[in-house]
Design an enzyme around this catalytic site. Structure first.
Site, PDB file in Angstrom:
ATOM      1  N   GLU A 132       0.259  -1.418  -0.209  1.00 31.26           N
ATOM      2  CA  GLU A 132       0.207  -0.056   0.151  1.00 31.26           C
ATOM      3  C   GLU A 132       0.934   0.555   0.030  1.00 31.26           C
ATOM      4  O   GLU A 132       0.653   2.338  -0.361  1.00 31.26           O
ATOM      5  CB  GLU A 132      -0.361  -0.363   1.114  1.00 31.26           C
ATOM      6  CG  GLU A 132      -0.025   0.248   2.779  1.00 31.26           C
ATOM      7  CD  GLU A 132      -1.274  -0.689   3.706  1.00 31.26           C
ATOM      8  OE1 GLU A 132      -2.616  -0.402   3.876  1.00 31.26           O
ATOM      9  OE2 GLU A 132      -1.024  -0.584   4.820  1.00 31.26           O
ATOM     10  N   GLY A 171      -4.109  -0.475   6.718  1.00 32.94           N
ATOM     11  CA  GLY A 171      -4.244  -2.076   5.751  1.00 32.94           C
ATOM     12  C   GLY A 171      -3.492  -2.991   6.074  1.00 32.94           C
ATOM     13  O   GLY A 171      -3.950  -4.301   5.434  1.00 32.94           O
TER      14      GLY A 171
HETATM   15  O1  0RQ Z   1       7.569   4.528  21.254  1.00 36.04           O
HETATM   16  O2  0RQ Z   1       8.665   5.454  20.276  1.00 36.04           O
HETATM   17  O3  0RQ Z   1       7.612   6.696  22.392  1.00 36.04           O
HETATM   18  O4  0RQ Z   1       9.041   4.908  22.067  1.00 36.04           O
HETATM   19  O5  0RQ Z   1       5.066   1.989  20.248  1.00 36.04           O
HETATM   20  O6  0RQ Z   1       6.557   1.438  18.134  1.00 36.04           O
HETATM   21  O7  0RQ Z   1       8.607   0.002  17.555  1.00 36.04           O
HETATM   22  O8  0RQ Z   1       9.058   2.033  16.738  1.00 36.04           O
HETATM   23  O9  0RQ Z   1       7.387   0.408  15.837  1.00 36.04           O
HETATM   24  O10 0RQ Z   1       7.286   2.853  14.451  1.00 36.04           O
HETATM   25  O11 0RQ Z   1       7.425   0.593  13.862  1.00 36.04           O
HETATM   26  O12 0RQ Z   1       5.213   1.627  14.676  1.00 36.04           O
HETATM   27  C1  0RQ Z   1       2.221  -1.392  15.592  1.00 36.04           C
HETATM   28  C2  0RQ Z   1       2.244   1.155  16.036  1.00 36.04           C
HETATM   29  C3  0RQ Z   1       4.219   0.344  15.740  1.00 36.04           C
HETATM   30  C4  0RQ Z   1       2.316   0.706  13.894  1.00 36.04           C
HETATM   31  C5  0RQ Z   1       3.123  -0.064  15.147  1.00 36.04           C
HETATM   32  C6  0RQ Z   1       6.137   1.689  21.319  1.00 36.04           C
HETATM   33  C7  0RQ Z   1       7.170   1.937  21.605  1.00 36.04           C
HETATM   34  C8  0RQ Z   1       7.055   3.161  20.057  1.00 36.04           C
HETATM   35  C9  0RQ Z   1       6.043   3.286  18.369  1.00 36.04           C
HETATM   36  P1  0RQ Z   1       7.795   5.562  21.168  1.00 36.04           P
HETATM   37  P2  0RQ Z   1       7.970   1.388  16.823  1.00 36.04           P
HETATM   38  P3  0RQ Z   1       6.095   1.496  14.846  1.00 36.04           P
HETATM   39  C10 0RQ Z   1       0.719  -0.196   6.565  1.00 36.04           C
HETATM   40  C11 0RQ Z   1       0.233  -0.985   7.816  1.00 36.04           C
HETATM   41  C12 0RQ Z   1      -0.316  -0.096  12.302  1.00 36.04           C
HETATM   42  C13 0RQ Z   1      -1.036  -0.148  11.226  1.00 36.04           C
HETATM   43  C14 0RQ Z   1      -0.299  -1.252   9.975  1.00 36.04           C
HETATM   44  C15 0RQ Z   1       0.651   1.030  13.785  1.00 36.04           C
HETATM   45  C16 0RQ Z   1       5.449   3.419  19.531  1.00 36.04           C
HETATM   46  O13 0RQ Z   1       2.920  -0.350  12.802  1.00 36.04           O
HETATM   47  O14 0RQ Z   1       0.437   2.163  13.711  1.00 36.04           O
HETATM   48  O15 0RQ Z   1      -0.067  -2.003  10.199  1.00 36.04           O
HETATM   49  N1  0RQ Z   1       0.702  -0.320  13.068  1.00 36.04           N
HETATM   50  N2  0RQ Z   1      -0.623  -1.052   8.827  1.00 36.04           N
HETATM   51  O16 0RQ Z   1       7.816   2.231  22.058  1.00 36.04           O
HETATM   52  C17 0RQ Z   1       3.034   0.511  24.825  1.00 36.04           C
HETATM   53  C18 0RQ Z   1       3.626  -1.624  23.519  1.00 36.04           C
HETATM   54  C19 0RQ Z   1       4.272  -1.518  22.477  1.00 36.04           C
HETATM   55  C20 0RQ Z   1       4.985   0.173  22.755  1.00 36.04           C
HETATM   56  C21 0RQ Z   1       5.443  -0.629  21.316  1.00 36.04           C
HETATM   57  N3  0RQ Z   1       3.011  -2.770  23.968  1.00 36.04           N
HETATM   58  N4  0RQ Z   1       3.123  -1.385  24.576  1.00 36.04           N
HETATM   59  N5  0RQ Z   1       3.737   0.962  23.787  1.00 36.04           N
HETATM   60  N6  0RQ Z   1       5.156   0.378  22.210  1.00 36.04           N
HETATM   61  N7  0RQ Z   1       4.615  -1.494  21.708  1.00 36.04           N
HETATM   62  C22 0RQ Z   1       0.715   1.288   6.536  1.00 36.04           C
HETATM   63  C23 0RQ Z   1      -1.224   2.104   6.447  1.00 36.04           C
HETATM   64  O17 0RQ Z   1      -1.830   0.848   6.705  1.00 36.04           O
HETATM   65  C24 0RQ Z   1      -0.651   3.024   6.270  1.00 36.04           C
END
Ligand code: 0RQ
Length: 492
Positions: free
Chosen positions: A286, A380
């Site tokens: 996407e 997505g």
């Molecule tokens: O927070 O930066 O404050 O430390 O979440 O985590 O590891 O930097 O990972 O930027 O890839 O985001 C799932 C949010 C991951 C994203 C998610 C905290 C962690 C950090 C971000 P800090 P990372 P990313 C294509 C597909 C759903 C939509 C999707 C997402 C922050 O991948 O939005 O997949 N996915 N779309 O510290 C509390 C936990 C945590 C946590 C991580 N268990 N509890 N905080 N963090 N795990 C795109 C589109 O659809 C457009």
């Protein structure tokens, strides 16, 4: 047919939008989203609020828009309702305070929902265009999203004519509609680069109420320097995929990849690109991130289908300057086609997305921290993971310096059930869940993916529980989360 619409300023265009109207923005991520109207709508909201008059819009988008755009709108209290995805700190805060009503949706479904009136009428579409004619042909830019649907359905249209984009960008677009049930036909895409539509959207030009000139870049995508944990996860993904090829579970010509956004996905793409044993492959995704542009140049990625080019200014310029090369290798589609379950299943897409939290049985939480606070939305990920040939989820095994384990006994919120999750990969290792019973899945996830800090706790939890097909102790299932809320750490 050369266009000759009179130009007005963004503030004059914003004045044409009324309180409580449903406004729909073009684009997918910052790519292709309006650049001038968000700030102008925010200014209008502030002025009206100062004059004690109500002004808030309901806002539909493709996916996220530029974080600055969402934040300026939320700061001005200019939005009362928002769907289907966002990734901005300010907007997130307002949603979690209950001050913006947010509806989290599978991105592939939004166009159909709007076509059938699930959210009411669209009053105004604000569309970034790279070219326009007076008979109503609109060429979009670096992100397509839901713009074709907004253009067809909106009562009024404001065009942001962005001269920053090369008009040639529209060569990448393939605008088509999957049709509507009960007369929907199959979508005739049998390979990532198949084209079934037009380069432009044809609309009734009488609906255009304003044209605003801009010359503003997409806000780019700022990726951090690659962290070791991202590299380890990426290495584990490559190891897993090579093993699948070796065992004939992925055909020798490979399968199209979907890769989500963020640093882990970028690292995975880079590692796949470097590895000589991974054959050149297609993408059916996407979002195309920065690393894909380089892989297209090297030939490692043979072609890519997506809804947006979420890349830096430099990479976008490179594409515009070498359009003959890239136009043969990139197709930008409306998100109801880029994320279409029928095509994802047909092509056998390998889906690679990041989640926040996984439970020992394989359910995944992509959206809500500790079950309550929205992060971004499902985006997505559900479209792809549910329908993929291989549904792979990735995450670091711990977050917040170990205060949080991303492997828990039960997810505090579930976006993807165990049935949509075939493989979980952390920096610790790979949990291949195919063919495993729930208890086998639990042992494998704990042993292979949980961080050593939490592994014993999780093993003990499993051993101390009983039940039928699945074992749980409902009085203790959220012990880690409760400890996090009480003490700031799951370790207590
Ligand atoms: O927070 O930066 O404050 O430390 O979440 O985590 O590891 O930097 O990972 O930027 O890839 O985001 C799932 C949010 C991951 C994203 C998610 C905290 C962690 C950090 C971000 P800090 P990372 P990313 C294509 C597909 C759903 C939509 C999707 C997402 C922050 O991948 O939005 O997949 N996915 N779309 O510290 C509390 C936990 C945590 C946590 C991580 N268990 N509890 N905080 N963090 N795990 C795109 C589109 O659809 C457009």
């Amino acid at each position: 047919m050369k266009e000759s619409w009179p130009r007005i300023s963004a503030d004059e265009a914003a004045a044409l939008i009324q309180h409580d109207e449903m406004v729909a923005f073009s684009g997918f991520t910052a790519a292709g989203s309006p650049k001038a109207l968000p700030a102008a709508i925010a200014r209008r909201a502030r002025e009206l609020h100062q004059a004690q008059q109500p002004f808030q819009i309901r806002l539909l988008t493709g996916a996220s828009i530029g974080a600055a755009a969402d934040d300026v709108l939320s700061e001005a209290d200019a939005v009362s309702w928002r769907a289907p995805y966002q990734s901005a700190a300010g907007m997130r805060q307002k949603i979690n305070q209950g001050r913006v009503k947010f509806v989290d949706l599978h991105l592939s479904e939004v166009a159909q929902m709007v076509n059938y009136g699930f959210f009411g009428d669209i009053d105004v579409a604000v569309i970034e265009a790279s070219a326009l004619t007076s008979d109503g042909k609109v060429w979009l830019s670096s992100g397509i999203g839901n713009a074709p649907t907004w253009l067809r359905q909106a009562k009024r249209i404001i065009i942001e004519y962005n001269h920053y984009h090369s008009p040639q960008v529209a060569q990448l677009a393939d605008i088509a509609s999957p049709g509507a049930p009960p007369y929907r036909n199959s979508v005739a895409i049998f390979s990532s680069l198949d084209r079934i539509g037009l380069h432009y959207v044809q609309i009734d030009p009488r609906k255009i109420i304003a044209v605003v000139d801009t010359e503003l870049p997409d806000a780019g995508n700022t990726l951090e320097e690659e962290k070791p944990v991202c590299q380890q996860i990426a290495d584990n993904v490559v190891t897993f995929l090579l093993n699948e090829i070796a065992h004939g579970r992925i055909p020798p010509e490979f399968l199209p990849l979907q890769s989500g956004v963020g640093n882990i996905n970028n690292a995975v793409m880079a590692r796949l690109g470097e590895n000589p044993d991974i054959p050149p492959f297609m993408m059916y995704s996407e979002v195309l991130q920065e690393s894909v542009v380089h892989l297209l140049e090297t030939g490692k990625v043979r072609g890519a289908s997506a809804s947006s080019l979420t890349v830096s200014d430099k990479a976008l310029r490179k594409i515009y300057d070498n359009m003959d090369f890239f136009a043969e290798r990139i197709v930008l589609r409306p998100q109801e086609i880029s994320n279409n379950p029928e095509i994802i299943r047909r092509l056998g897409v390998i889906a690679l997305n990041v989640g926040l939290e996984f439970d020992i049985y394989g359910h995944a939480n992509s959206t809500h921290v500790a079950g309550v606070n929205l992060m971004n939305g499902i985006g997505g990920s559900g479209d792809f993971e549910r329908n993929a040939y291989l549904s792979i989820f990735m995450a670091p095994s711990i977050a917040k310096e170990g205060k949080i384990s991303t492997i828990v006994p039960m997810c505090s919120h579930v976006d993807h059930s165990e049935h949509s999750v075939k493989v979980i990969i952390t920096e610790q290792g790979i949990a291949d869940l195919r063919g495993l019973s729930p208890i086998e899945r639990a042992r494998t996830i704990i042993e292979n993916c949980a961080h050593p800090l939490y592994r014993d706790y999780l093993h003990r939890y499993l051993q101390s529980t009983s039940g039928g097909h699945i074992h749980h102790d409902l009085s203790r299932v959220f012990e880690l989360h409760t400890s996090l809320l009480k003490t700031g750490s799951m370790l207590g």
